[in-house]
Design an enzyme around this catalytic site. Structure first.
Site, short mmCIF file in Angstrom:
data_model
loop_
_atom_site.label_atom_id
_atom_site.label_comp_id
_atom_site.label_asym_id
_atom_site.label_seq_id
_atom_site.Cartn_x
_atom_site.Cartn_y
_atom_site.Cartn_z
N HIS A 91 -9.25 -2.03 0.50
CA HIS A 91 -8.24 -3.10 0.56
C HIS A 91 -8.86 -4.37 1.14
CE1 HIS A 91 -6.80 -2.04 4.89
NE2 HIS A 91 -7.85 -1.30 4.62
N TYR A 101 -14.43 -3.47 -13.46
CA TYR A 101 -13.43 -2.40 -13.48
C TYR A 101 -13.72 -1.54 -14.70
CZ TYR A 101 -8.99 0.07 -13.52
OH TYR A 101 -8.03 1.05 -13.49
N GLY A 130 -14.89 -12.27 -14.57
CA GLY A 130 -13.54 -11.79 -14.30
C GLY A 130 -12.95 -12.39 -13.04
N ARG A 131 -11.71 -12.01 -12.73
CA ARG A 131 -11.04 -12.55 -11.55
C ARG A 131 -11.80 -12.22 -10.27
NH1 ARG A 131 -4.72 -11.18 -13.09
NH2 ARG A 131 -5.62 -9.19 -13.66
N LYS A 190 0.82 -1.20 0.00
CA LYS A 190 0.00 0.00 0.00
C LYS A 190 0.85 1.26 0.00
CE LYS A 190 -3.77 -0.24 -0.15
NZ LYS A 190 -4.66 -0.40 -1.34
N ARG A 228 -2.04 -7.17 -20.11
CA ARG A 228 -2.73 -7.66 -18.92
C ARG A 228 -1.84 -7.50 -17.70
NH1 ARG A 228 -6.95 -11.09 -17.60
NH2 ARG A 228 -6.66 -12.50 -15.83
N HIS A 233 -1.49 4.62 -6.01
CA HIS A 233 -2.79 5.27 -6.14
C HIS A 233 -2.66 6.75 -6.48
CE1 HIS A 233 -4.42 1.56 -4.64
NE2 HIS A 233 -3.74 1.67 -3.51
#
Length: 361
Positions: A308, A243, A195-196, A77, A129, A95
């Protein structure tokens, strides 16, 4: 060729127990000739002794600023807010590339210190990816949090502080028990199910006992007509796993919510282009839910928007992420020519230039 050093720093974000390296991946790097320093960290899911046992050198907590500047610093993070220049190479989630709050100040620290940022979110392979992502465990943990919030709300309570689980078995048993021993009769909708992240949410619902017909799985085909979608209000738990790189019509708005029944829980795994514009804050592990602002005569509707979520299952999430990242880390000694690293540095330089212009540096 000189030995490649790598420094695993501690995490300073509250409740963050994940690790960019695990004892398993650290050993593989050491076997490949790396020298790994690991900061002592009581918050990390892995004991310091586990790293020491595979050949890592333990160093003091949060001592990375004193490391030689040619040693890359790896973490997960973002660093605590500061104006201090950053002379090291940092591998982490920062971020700041999407102009999030404080983005230019983060990049200005690298500009002032002469350091480099390799943002983990933007390490990509030859097909574009991401080489490593926490998507699966974000969905898995998000679905678990949604189920816990539903159980609390059905008991007339607000979901309290979330504590990370030691392993997946403990999570599944804990969620089941909180639901009274069975999740039968609970209905869930997962958008982005292919998706994942979506696969993780679906797997959690299956493992806690939802009937297959009660797990509604949507992806691009089902959302192609555009929202809002009444179907979101016909389930007990909705998990948003998509996303977005641009804005789309909202999946839900306040006009639809007036038709909602009781005990609805939404979990959004966080998105820069929020398709659920009924909340505006990130929730936390200490305060996991935020109520949607509705008229007093309408049933309670809660949202979980923790940024998170995978740290709710830190051991498995770390192992999966670090193992996916490993091939790229093995290329670190050749980062001046390896495409995964040259592309990441090129993007950093572009974003840093934008920050310099924005701040007039």
């Amino acid at each position: 060729m000189s030995t490649q050093r790598l420094w695993l720093r501690c995490e300073k974000k509250e409740f963050e127990r994940r690790s960019a390296l695990t004892p398993t991946t650290a050993k593989k790097l050491i076997d490949a000739g790396f020298q790994i320093s690991v900061e002592r960290d009581e918050q990390r899911i892995f004991d310091d002794a586990e790293f020491e046992a595979v050949g890592c050198t333990l160093v003091d907590n949060n001592s990375w600023p004193t490391a030689p500047t040619d040693v890359p610093i790896i973490g997960l993070k973002e660093l605590p807010v500061s104006q201090d220049p950053l002379p090291h190479t940092h591998i982490q989630f920062a971020h700041c590339y999407k102009r999030q709050a404080g983005w230019s100040s983060v990049l200005a620290r690298f500009y002032k210190g002469g350091g480099t940022l390799y943002d983990l979110e933007f390490l990509t392979d030859a097909t574009g990816r991401r080489v490593a992502a926490f998507g699966y465990h974000a969905g898995f943990a998000g679905a678990a949090a949604g189920a816990l919030a539903l159980a609390a709300q059905r008991s007339g309570e607000k979901l309290g502080r979330l504590e990370p689980y030691e392993n997946e078995t403990a999570m599944i048993e804990g969620v089941r028990n909180t639901l009274g021993g069975s999740a039968k009769g609970v209905k869930a909708l997962v958008i982005g199910a292919l998706g994942r992240c979506g696969r993780g949410a679906v797997d959690l619902f299956r493992k806690i006992g939802l009937a297959e017909d009660d797990i509604v799985k949507w992806d691009m085909a089902e959302t192609a007509k555009g929202g809002p979608f009444q179907e979101i209000l016909e389930v007990d738990i909705f998990v948003n796993c998509i996303y977005l790189s641009s804005s789309i019509p909202p999946f839900l708005d306040n006009d639809k919510i007036v038709a909602a029944g009781q005990d609805r829980q939404f979990c959004d795994t966080t998105n820069p282009f929020n398709p659920i514009p009924i909340y505006s804050i990130n929730t936390t592990f200490s305060e996991p839910t935020v109520p949607v602002d509705l008229r007093n005569d309408l049933p309670l509707l809660s949202v979980i928007s923790i940024d998170h979520l995978p740290t709710l299952l830190p051991r498995e999430a770390s192992e999966q992420f670090s193992n996916d990242l490993l091939p790229s880390l093995l290329e670190l000694p050749r980062r001046r020519t390896a495409k995964v690293w040259t592309d990441a540095e090129k993007l950093f330089n572009e974003k840093q230039k934008e920050a310099v212009e924005a701040d007039g540096l």
